[in-house]
Design a protein around this motif. Structure first.
Motif, PDB file in Angstrom:
ATOM      1  N   ARG A 182       0.823  -1.212   0.000  1.00 33.54           N
ATOM      2  CA  ARG A 182       0.000   0.000   0.000  1.00 33.54           C
ATOM      3  C   ARG A 182       0.857   1.261   0.000  1.00 33.54           C
ATOM      4  O   ARG A 182       0.468   2.285  -0.575  1.00 33.54           O
ATOM      5  CB  ARG A 182      -0.930  -0.017   1.207  1.00 33.54           C
ATOM      6  CG  ARG A 182      -1.981  -1.095   1.121  1.00 33.54           C
ATOM      7  CD  ARG A 182      -2.905  -1.129   2.325  1.00 33.54           C
ATOM      8  NE  ARG A 182      -3.742   0.055   2.415  1.00 33.54           N
ATOM      9  CZ  ARG A 182      -4.743   0.200   3.269  1.00 33.54           C
ATOM     10  NH1 ARG A 182      -5.018  -0.778   4.123  1.00 33.54           N
ATOM     11  NH2 ARG A 182      -5.466   1.297   3.290  1.00 33.54           N
ATOM     12  N   GLU A 229       2.393   1.632  -6.711  1.00 37.17           N
ATOM     13  CA  GLU A 229       2.763   1.665  -8.128  1.00 37.17           C
ATOM     14  C   GLU A 229       3.833   0.644  -8.465  1.00 37.17           C
ATOM     15  O   GLU A 229       3.926   0.184  -9.612  1.00 37.17           O
ATOM     16  CB  GLU A 229       3.253   3.071  -8.521  1.00 37.17           C
ATOM     17  CG  GLU A 229       2.229   4.170  -8.334  1.00 37.17           C
ATOM     18  CD  GLU A 229       2.262   4.755  -6.923  1.00 37.17           C
ATOM     19  OE1 GLU A 229       2.996   4.203  -6.074  1.00 37.17           O
ATOM     20  OE2 GLU A 229       1.555   5.746  -6.686  1.00 37.17           O
ATOM     21  N   ARG A 233      -2.085  -1.785 -13.189  1.00 35.50           N
ATOM     22  CA  ARG A 233      -3.460  -1.403 -13.529  1.00 35.50           C
ATOM     23  C   ARG A 233      -3.734  -1.675 -15.011  1.00 35.50           C
ATOM     24  O   ARG A 233      -2.863  -1.525 -15.856  1.00 35.50           O
ATOM     25  CB  ARG A 233      -3.709   0.067 -13.208  1.00 35.50           C
ATOM     26  CG  ARG A 233      -3.664   0.354 -11.733  1.00 35.50           C
ATOM     27  CD  ARG A 233      -4.273   1.698 -11.394  1.00 35.50           C
ATOM     28  NE  ARG A 233      -3.431   2.824 -11.794  1.00 35.50           N
ATOM     29  CZ  ARG A 233      -3.593   4.073 -11.364  1.00 35.50           C
ATOM     30  NH1 ARG A 233      -4.602   4.340 -10.521  1.00 35.50           N
ATOM     31  NH2 ARG A 233      -2.798   5.041 -11.748  1.00 35.50           N
ATOM     32  N   GLU A 278      -9.943   0.515  -5.139  1.00 40.20           N
ATOM     33  CA  GLU A 278      -9.964   1.958  -5.406  1.00 40.20           C
ATOM     34  C   GLU A 278      -8.829   2.362  -6.333  1.00 40.20           C
ATOM     35  O   GLU A 278      -8.996   3.228  -7.201  1.00 40.20           O
ATOM     36  CB  GLU A 278      -9.880   2.733  -4.092  1.00 40.20           C
ATOM     37  CG  GLU A 278     -11.165   2.692  -3.277  1.00 40.20           C
ATOM     38  CD  GLU A 278     -11.030   3.384  -1.937  1.00 40.20           C
ATOM     39  OE1 GLU A 278      -9.877   3.762  -1.582  1.00 40.20           O
ATOM     40  OE2 GLU A 278     -12.047   3.548  -1.244  1.00 40.20           O
ATOM     41  N   TYR A 279      -7.680   1.724  -6.180  1.00 36.79           N
ATOM     42  CA  TYR A 279      -6.529   2.070  -7.011  1.00 36.79           C
ATOM     43  C   TYR A 279      -6.648   1.505  -8.427  1.00 36.79           C
ATOM     44  O   TYR A 279      -6.351   2.200  -9.406  1.00 36.79           O
ATOM     45  CB  TYR A 279      -5.244   1.556  -6.354  1.00 36.79           C
ATOM     46  CG  TYR A 279      -3.998   1.802  -7.182  1.00 36.79           C
ATOM     47  CD1 TYR A 279      -3.444   3.079  -7.275  1.00 36.79           C
ATOM     48  CD2 TYR A 279      -3.381   0.762  -7.877  1.00 36.79           C
ATOM     49  CE1 TYR A 279      -2.304   3.312  -8.035  1.00 36.79           C
ATOM     50  CE2 TYR A 279      -2.243   0.986  -8.636  1.00 36.79           C
ATOM     51  CZ  TYR A 279      -1.713   2.266  -8.722  1.00 36.79           C
ATOM     52  OH  TYR A 279      -0.595   2.488  -9.482  1.00 36.79           O
ATOM     53  N   THR A 280      -7.088   0.250  -8.541  1.00 41.87           N
ATOM     54  CA  THR A 280      -7.061  -0.409  -9.852  1.00 41.87           C
ATOM     55  C   THR A 280      -8.315  -0.167 -10.684  1.00 41.87           C
ATOM     56  O   THR A 280      -8.243  -0.199 -11.917  1.00 41.87           O
ATOM     57  CB  THR A 280      -6.879  -1.928  -9.686  1.00 41.87           C
ATOM     58  OG1 THR A 280      -7.909  -2.448  -8.853  1.00 41.87           O
ATOM     59  CG2 THR A 280      -5.515  -2.249  -9.076  1.00 41.87           C
TER      60      THR A 280
END
Length: 469
Positions: free
Chosen positions: A174, A178, A183, A217-219
């Protein structure tokens, strides 16, 4: 990349599509992630199990293990099995065993994975386990004070599990997301397309809610076209599911508050919302569909595929992250493989003639000894050439273990599980984007050996009839 089909699957008849999260909806840089898991597990052993501090200095070597291997706890070996359970390759510590060593150790027995002496490594998360185990066996054989082979396997497996559970890995991921997470906008595009076609979506993951929320939420959230959040897209999300137990025995559901992450006991229907734990039967009942209308997609051959097929009658899809590299290697080695096949065909021809001459000798007929010697000489030369070509062929794949899905001429144990339990398989879930949600996936017709021989003219129908007394 294509979707590969083992058995017919008509997406028109699928009402519910379920997903695992890690390595399925959320794809990782496997080398970076497994390096982290290896290093954290080694540190855990030193800090919590009394292992020497030098264990912390071990460097992750990703090629030392591949998905589908098996740990032999008794002998300290990593094994590559055929689909029939026969040991085809083995390593002890950091040394590969030769043919004679493998034969002497296992006597051509079929390994039964129900035997607790064997520990399968069936996901990319297991690569760090296999590598660390091999390194520790090597250190023990070199004189370092370490437990016996069986206890080493237990300690390594528990250490890897512990650093996944206690947050050691998740905190690092987390903090540098990156670096570890890849993604792909096609994944949320696929999910929205399925929603547009009227399919309901759900997630069953072994990760906890906070980590699941952060990863999704990130991907997913930056790429929605018609939604604001992943929570709008999935009807049901089940975290800390403890697969394969989720598909094997009853468990209680806890309801999760999406904002605070706090949980409460839940006795109501499991048809929408966020949950922890539970069991597949109430989920299927409350969603109101037959098992054959559910497709579940995951990366763990046992937890996401085999256990489902055995108990739930759901349709299954496997994500195999190594598949792309395997296919690229197969293409690069195609000419060499054809050469090997040609030589093997010639070897079979020679052996057929030799055996025919042996039958003549046994029947008392004269045999041309010079011709027989020439046949044996050619066969010996072929054996040498084939061995050299096979060694050359292996350089296109893992330098220690070769192909993931093949063990010699046979399919590997892992390939056998894919063939037996996964309706379809692919490199990544985004590969489904190239296919309509109404696609009817049909497998190619497979030929049994007698069918192939009949069609290529190798065998001919015999005149006359057989009679029995």
């Amino acid at each position: 990349m294509s979707v590969f089909v083992n058995r017919s699957l008509n997406l028109k008849h699928i009402a519910l599509v379920g997903f695992d999260m890690d390595y399925t909806l959320v794809r990782y840089d496997s080398t970076a992630f497994e390096t982290l898991a290896h290093d954290e597990a080694a540190r855990y052993l030193a800090e919590n199990r009394g292992y020497p501090d030098s264990v912390r200095d071990l460097v992750f070597e990703p090629e030392r293990a591949i998905v589908g291997l098996v740990i032999d706890r008794r002998n300290g070996n990593l094994l590559k099995l055929s689909r029939y359970g026969k040991v085809k390759m083995a390593s002890h510590g950091l040394s590969m065993l030769d043919f004679r060593q493998v034969r002497d150790a296992y006597q051509n027995i079929a390994v039964e994975l129900s035997d607790p002496a064997f520990l399968p490594l069936d996901t990319l998360f297991s690569i760090s386990t296999g590598v660390l185990y091999a390194q520790l066996v090597h250190l023990r054989d070199s004189g370092l004070a370490l437990p016996d082979y069986s206890m080493l396997a237990t300690d390594v497996s528990e250490a890897v599990d512990a650093v996944h559970r206690n947050g050691a890995i998740k905190r690092v991921v987390r903090a540098s997301i990156e670096k570890y997470v890849i993604r792909n906008p096609l994944v949320p595009a696929l999910l929205e397309r399925y929603r547009d076609y009227g399919k309901r979506l759900f997630i069953i993951t072994n990760s906890d809610y906070d980590y699941t929320r952060a990863m999704l939420e990130y991907t997913l959230d930056p790429y929605w076209k018609h939604h604001r959040s992943w929570r709008e897209v999935f009807d049901v999300v089940i975290t800390l599911a403890d697969k394969p137990r989720f598909f094997e025995q009853p468990g209680r559901f806890l309801k999760i508050d999406p904002e605070s992450g706090l949980m409460s006991n839940w006795e109501g229907p499991v048809s929408s919302g966020l949950f922890q734990g539970g069991w597949f039967k109430p989920l299927q009942r409350d969603l109101g569909v037959d098992g054959r209308e559910i497709l579940y997609i995951g990366d763990h051959i046992y937890g996401d595929v085999v256990s489902i097929k055995k108990r739930c009658d759901w349709r299954t899809a496997l994500v195999l992250d190594d598949l792309g590299q395997e296919i690229r290697s197969l293409r690069s080695a195609a000419a060499l493989q054809k050469d090997i096949d040609r030589m093997m065909d010639r070897k079979a021809e020679l052996e057929a003639v030799i055996n025919s001459l042996d039958l003549d000798r046994h029947a008392g007929k004269p045999v041309d000894r010079a011709r027989l010697d020439a046949l044996f000489d050619e066969s010996d030369r072929l054996n040498t050439d084939i061995s050299a070509r096979v060694t050359e062929h292996r350089r296109f794949f893992n330098p220690y273990w070769g192909e993931v899905l093949r063990a010699g001429h046979e399919e590997s144990r892992y390939a056998g599980q894919i063939d037996g339990y996964a309706c379809i398989y692919m490199e990544r879930v985004a590969d489904l984007y190239e296919h309509s949600p109404k696609t009817y996936f049909r497998p190619q017709r497979r030929l049994m050996p007698h069918e192939a021989a009949a069609l290529d003219g190798t065998i001919q129908p015999q005149a006359g009839t057989w009679q029995t007394d």
